[in-house]
Design a protein around this motif. Sequence first.
Motif, PDB file in Angstrom:
ATOM      1  N   GLU A 281       7.169  -6.804   5.645  1.00 16.70           N
ATOM      2  CA  GLU A 281       6.286  -7.153   6.704  1.00 16.70           C
ATOM      3  C   GLU A 281       5.694  -8.463   6.506  1.00 16.70           C
ATOM      4  O   GLU A 281       5.109  -9.259   6.998  1.00 16.70           O
ATOM      5  CB  GLU A 281       5.371  -6.125   7.110  1.00 16.70           C
ATOM      6  CG  GLU A 281       5.921  -5.004   7.677  1.00 16.70           C
ATOM      7  CD  GLU A 281       4.845  -3.851   7.918  1.00 16.70           C
ATOM      8  OE1 GLU A 281       4.565  -2.972   7.079  1.00 16.70           O
ATOM      9  OE2 GLU A 281       3.918  -4.204   8.879  1.00 16.70           O
ATOM     10  N   GLY A 282       6.278  -9.043   5.244  1.00 15.16           N
ATOM     11  CA  GLY A 282       5.703 -10.379   4.624  1.00 15.16           C
ATOM     12  C   GLY A 282       4.173 -10.276   4.149  1.00 15.16           C
ATOM     13  O   GLY A 282       3.632 -11.264   4.017  1.00 15.16           O
ATOM     14  N   LEU A 283       3.792  -8.885   4.007  1.00 11.53           N
ATOM     15  CA  LEU A 283       2.358  -8.770   3.608  1.00 11.53           C
ATOM     16  C   LEU A 283       2.355  -8.966   1.934  1.00 11.53           C
ATOM     17  O   LEU A 283       3.382  -8.437   1.477  1.00 11.53           O
ATOM     18  CB  LEU A 283       1.882  -7.315   3.996  1.00 11.53           C
ATOM     19  CG  LEU A 283       1.847  -7.034   5.251  1.00 11.53           C
ATOM     20  CD1 LEU A 283       1.339  -5.713   5.294  1.00 11.53           C
ATOM     21  CD2 LEU A 283       0.944  -7.963   6.161  1.00 11.53           C
ATOM     22  N   SER A 284       1.247  -9.440   1.739  1.00 12.44           N
ATOM     23  CA  SER A 284       1.355  -9.538   0.075  1.00 12.44           C
ATOM     24  C   SER A 284       0.722  -8.201  -0.424  1.00 12.44           C
ATOM     25  O   SER A 284      -0.080  -7.600   0.053  1.00 12.44           O
ATOM     26  CB  SER A 284       0.071 -10.492  -0.034  1.00 12.44           C
ATOM     27  OG  SER A 284      -0.312 -10.598  -1.521  1.00 12.44           O
ATOM     28  N   LEU A 285       1.668  -7.610  -1.040  1.00 10.67           N
ATOM     29  CA  LEU A 285       1.205  -6.129  -1.581  1.00 10.67           C
ATOM     30  C   LEU A 285       0.368  -6.132  -2.723  1.00 10.67           C
ATOM     31  O   LEU A 285       0.114  -7.165  -3.706  1.00 10.67           O
ATOM     32  CB  LEU A 285       2.620  -5.486  -2.259  1.00 10.67           C
ATOM     33  CG  LEU A 285       3.436  -4.810  -1.088  1.00 10.67           C
ATOM     34  CD1 LEU A 285       4.661  -4.188  -1.969  1.00 10.67           C
ATOM     35  CD2 LEU A 285       2.702  -3.673  -0.333  1.00 10.67           C
ATOM     36  N   TYR A 286      -0.246  -4.845  -2.733  1.00  8.29           N
ATOM     37  CA  TYR A 286      -1.206  -4.541  -3.683  1.00  8.29           C
ATOM     38  C   TYR A 286      -2.463  -5.716  -4.266  1.00  8.29           C
ATOM     39  O   TYR A 286      -2.685  -5.801  -5.233  1.00  8.29           O
ATOM     40  CB  TYR A 286      -0.619  -4.648  -5.168  1.00  8.29           C
ATOM     41  CG  TYR A 286       0.614  -3.148  -4.931  1.00  8.29           C
ATOM     42  CD1 TYR A 286       1.833  -3.600  -4.969  1.00  8.29           C
ATOM     43  CD2 TYR A 286       0.399  -2.082  -4.251  1.00  8.29           C
ATOM     44  CE1 TYR A 286       2.820  -2.855  -4.953  1.00  8.29           C
ATOM     45  CE2 TYR A 286       1.480  -1.341  -4.082  1.00  8.29           C
ATOM     46  CZ  TYR A 286       2.775  -1.507  -4.747  1.00  8.29           C
ATOM     47  OH  TYR A 286       3.506  -0.731  -4.384  1.00  8.29           O
ATOM     48  N   PRO A 287      -2.950  -6.532  -3.272  1.00  5.54           N
ATOM     49  CA  PRO A 287      -4.011  -6.929  -3.661  1.00  5.54           C
ATOM     50  C   PRO A 287      -5.529  -6.229  -3.981  1.00  5.54           C
ATOM     51  O   PRO A 287      -5.349  -4.995  -3.827  1.00  5.54           O
ATOM     52  CB  PRO A 287      -4.698  -8.002  -2.379  1.00  5.54           C
ATOM     53  CG  PRO A 287      -4.122  -6.778  -1.441  1.00  5.54           C
ATOM     54  CD  PRO A 287      -2.960  -6.197  -1.865  1.00  5.54           C
ATOM     55  N   ASP A 288      -6.126  -6.543  -5.121  1.00  7.79           N
ATOM     56  CA  ASP A 288      -7.305  -5.806  -5.464  1.00  7.79           C
ATOM     57  C   ASP A 288      -8.545  -5.987  -4.476  1.00  7.79           C
ATOM     58  O   ASP A 288      -9.217  -5.078  -4.177  1.00  7.79           O
ATOM     59  CB  ASP A 288      -7.800  -6.177  -6.660  1.00  7.79           C
ATOM     60  CG  ASP A 288      -6.823  -5.826  -7.896  1.00  7.79           C
ATOM     61  OD1 ASP A 288      -6.481  -4.444  -7.713  1.00  7.79           O
ATOM     62  OD2 ASP A 288      -6.506  -6.404  -8.827  1.00  7.79           O
ATOM     63  N   LEU A 289      -8.618  -7.077  -3.870  1.00  8.66           N
ATOM     64  CA  LEU A 289      -9.765  -7.600  -3.065  1.00  8.66           C
ATOM     65  C   LEU A 289      -9.083  -7.809  -1.743  1.00  8.66           C
ATOM     66  O   LEU A 289      -8.325  -8.942  -1.778  1.00  8.66           O
ATOM     67  CB  LEU A 289     -10.520  -8.416  -3.611  1.00  8.66           C
ATOM     68  CG  LEU A 289     -11.940  -8.759  -3.115  1.00  8.66           C
ATOM     69  CD1 LEU A 289     -13.102  -8.766  -3.895  1.00  8.66           C
ATOM     70  CD2 LEU A 289     -11.931 -10.099  -2.141  1.00  8.66           C
ATOM     71  N   VAL A 290      -9.368  -7.471  -0.660  1.00 12.28           N
ATOM     72  CA  VAL A 290      -9.046  -7.940   0.610  1.00 12.28           C
ATOM     73  C   VAL A 290     -10.270  -8.460   1.433  1.00 12.28           C
ATOM     74  O   VAL A 290     -11.497  -7.767   1.463  1.00 12.28           O
ATOM     75  CB  VAL A 290      -8.603  -6.797   1.505  1.00 12.28           C
ATOM     76  CG1 VAL A 290      -8.608  -7.043   2.998  1.00 12.28           C
ATOM     77  CG2 VAL A 290      -7.199  -6.316   1.061  1.00 12.28           C
ATOM     78  N   ILE A 291     -10.269  -9.856   1.884  1.00 13.03           N
ATOM     79  CA  ILE A 291     -11.501 -10.506   2.718  1.00 13.03           C
ATOM     80  C   ILE A 291     -11.026  -9.938   4.103  1.00 13.03           C
ATOM     81  O   ILE A 291      -9.848 -10.429   4.635  1.00 13.03           O
ATOM     82  CB  ILE A 291     -11.639 -11.764   2.627  1.00 13.03           C
ATOM     83  CG1 ILE A 291     -11.800 -12.273   0.987  1.00 13.03           C
ATOM     84  CG2 ILE A 291     -12.370 -12.438   3.426  1.00 13.03           C
ATOM     85  CD1 ILE A 291     -13.143 -12.093   0.556  1.00 13.03           C
TER      86      ILE A 291
END
Length: 862
Positions: free
Chosen positions: A653-663
């Motif tokens: 889906e074009g999402l950045s996978l696995y960030p640790d922090l989501v704003i």
Amino acid sequence: MTNPTPEPNSPNTPLTDTNLVEDRSKLSKMYQHYVDMKDKYPHALLLYRVGDFFETFFQDAVTVSRELELVLTSKHGGDVGRVAMTGVPHHAWERYTTQLVEKGYAVVICDQVEDSADAIGLVKREVTRILTPGTLLEEGMLKASRNNYIAAVVIAVNHWGLAYADISTGEFLTSQGSNLDNLTQELMRLQPAEVLFPTNAPDLGSLLRPGETSPSLPQCLPPSFCYSLRSQVPFSQAEAKSKLLQKFKMRSLEGLGCEHLPLAVRAAGGLLDYIEDTQKANPVSLQLLRTYTLTDYLIVDHQTRRNLEITQTVRDGTFHGSLLWALDRTSTAMGSRALRRWLLQPLLEIKGIKSRQDTIQELIENTPLRQDIRQLLKQIYDLERLTVRAASGRANARDLVALADSFSRLPELSRLVANAKSPFLKALQKVPPVLEELAEKIQAHIVESPPIHLKEGGLIRAGINTLLDERKATVESDQQWIANLEVDERARTGIPTLKVGFNKTFGYYISISRSKSDQVPDNYIRKQTLTNEERYITPDLKEREARILTARDDLNQLEYQIFNALRDEVGNQAEIIRNVSRAVAAADVLSGLAQLAAHQGYCRPEMLTGREIEVIDGRHPVVEQSLPSGFFVPNSTRLGDKETNYRATEDTEGLSLYPDLVILTGPNASGKSCYLRQVGLIQLMAQVGSFVPARSARLGICDRIFTRVGAVDDLATGQSTFMVEMNETANILNHATLKSLVLLDEIGRGTATFDGLSIAWAVAEYLAVDIKSRTIFATHYHELNELATIISNVANYQVTVKELPDQIIFLHQVQPGGADKSYGIEAGRLAGLPPVVIQRAKQVMTQIEKHSKIAMGLQNLE
Ligand SMILES: Nc1ncnc2c1ncn2[C@@H]1O[C@H](COP(=O)(O)OP(=O)(O)OP(=O)(O)O)[C@@H](O)[C@H]1O
């Protein structure tokens, strides 16, 4: 009606303080005894049995009159004049005592222990029970769906020992730790009805009601509980240890796991001493002491528990609207209490979680089994509390019948789960034979609907005891003789209106209207003359009466003995019954969760040892249930790299996978808070072993969940909104780890914009770079979106809205990307702020954005 406190010094007003009695020998005998008793319990309300009433005198009378809104009267107290008095009918003592205990008072019951008719001089009275908020057993005083804990705390510098028990179920645990904050948090989890604290203070023995303070209480003890200040003696190592060894008939504490935890031992021993003291003659039925450590479980601090609304809502503190409310589909009181305990102590070990999940899964896949189990569980009474009542000699005949009914359901339950594969159902496959035997015995001995009172007969069936049957037959034949007497005597005397009656003063009598009194036979002895009738007795009648009364007394006594023996038999099996209750409670919780999962379309989360959190189409378990079906918009969550070293990847889906922090940005009321809580609740439910509201979920075990949601002034401690927020944030930054889940909502709102933004920035950066906990950071500061361009494990998400010319439609969809503007001004326009004000606000905002150069400045910081 409340009466004002009378003036103590006026000679005509009743005495309202035992200390004002200078010469106690001037008190009448009963009052002398009363004040002696009162001296022993200065901090409790003393309910003193006088005839059909429990009376309170002196200062207690004033308190009871005020608290229960009863009339304050007075009574002659000997040569000291009148004494203030407030009483309650003896049969209603439980109702009144409940109210007093709920208000945080300790109540001492001083009852008559001999029949006033047999008394020589003053009727003998003794303290039969001490009721304090944490030591209740009476059914009407306890809430069925929650435990009533009593705790004891020992503190040595910054180490602590904490023991707690629920004497109505027998649970008894102890722990020791090293940070006083953890002690506070643990007490907040337990919400004990009463906390014991040993002290050398002069107000020893006193019960501090919620909100009352004492210099003896350390700061770490929350003021919202009742505290009993106790002597140090039973809390000393030697006393406490020997008390525990004696109670559990052991030579060493090794088996209890607390041999090397002196503070845990001291707390447990002191608690046991207090419990035994308050129960007086009745034995205390406690389970074997269990030692635990806080790190055995997922740590959810009090703020997080409150923010996630686990057992009550934040807004109005109600159960309705809490997670517990949304999840509770249990059929028994035991199950309902267990679910609450489970939610407050989620697990850390995947093995334990999986066995709960396996059971839920089996029950979802086998709908008839689930329905049958739930149906059957509805017929099982509160085994835990009934057993404790039996073991402590407080159960009545109805309690035993309820136990027997419940035991007799167990074989059926065991047949239902005969082919079950999952651990919690298999636990029900074997019914201890002794319980079936007990059920049969109780049912054979006790009549189907026995009376509440135990000493008035009518409990035991015929055919159980030959002596009992013989006595019953004698009483019945004598009663029949009396019943026939009316007919026989009417025939003999020729007086058709002759009647046989009974009253308490004269016993049986024959009544004849005065007009016929000349026709009475010679053997009639006149006993009483009323306006229209004469009452007679005969020697025969009196002889039968004496026989009936004595036989009935013997009969009642014998029935009581048979009942007691039966009750003891049940009490002796307490341990076995407890094991069964635990299994039933767990099966109840799990079949309730299975029912919920089946109805609400929950999925089984895959539990992982890593850090990944991946929830596809997750929903908020409570909000979803309060909206019409299909209205809740599901949202996905992806957090936590598999590697601790983050490498950004793109999914389909074009999402950045696995960030640790989501704003997370989005306008007011778009659903940010709801989403934050949803993520926290799904993780917590999964660690409880429940299925979760999502299409699918892969969840790494968390060690702690932290939240900071919304801000309220803490009026009690006089802290401002901003300080509360900063304290909570500091706590998170100081304790969060790589394995924690951190949910932050609007950090930095309570101060000047730039201060707030700077703090928010620095906090987010610290969490992402230094701690690397999995974090969702909801904010109105869209400037924070810049972080994602600087730090690789940060991603931006927003809750989307659709803008129409004259309205904003909330889509409640969480999507990648950051909001490029704040909707505050737009919201103001929709709310009706004058166009000129809106226009001006837009101008000001453009200028601020141009001149502040925050974004540039932040980039320069890198
Ligand atoms: N996913 C959703 N599906 C349907 N309704 C939702 C969803 N999320 C939130 N809502 C509804 O929107 C309302 C507002 O949500 P919430 O309080 O989370 O907004 P917010 O963005 O945190 O607002 P604020 O910034 O003002 O605190 C909630 O009461 C809820 O009923």
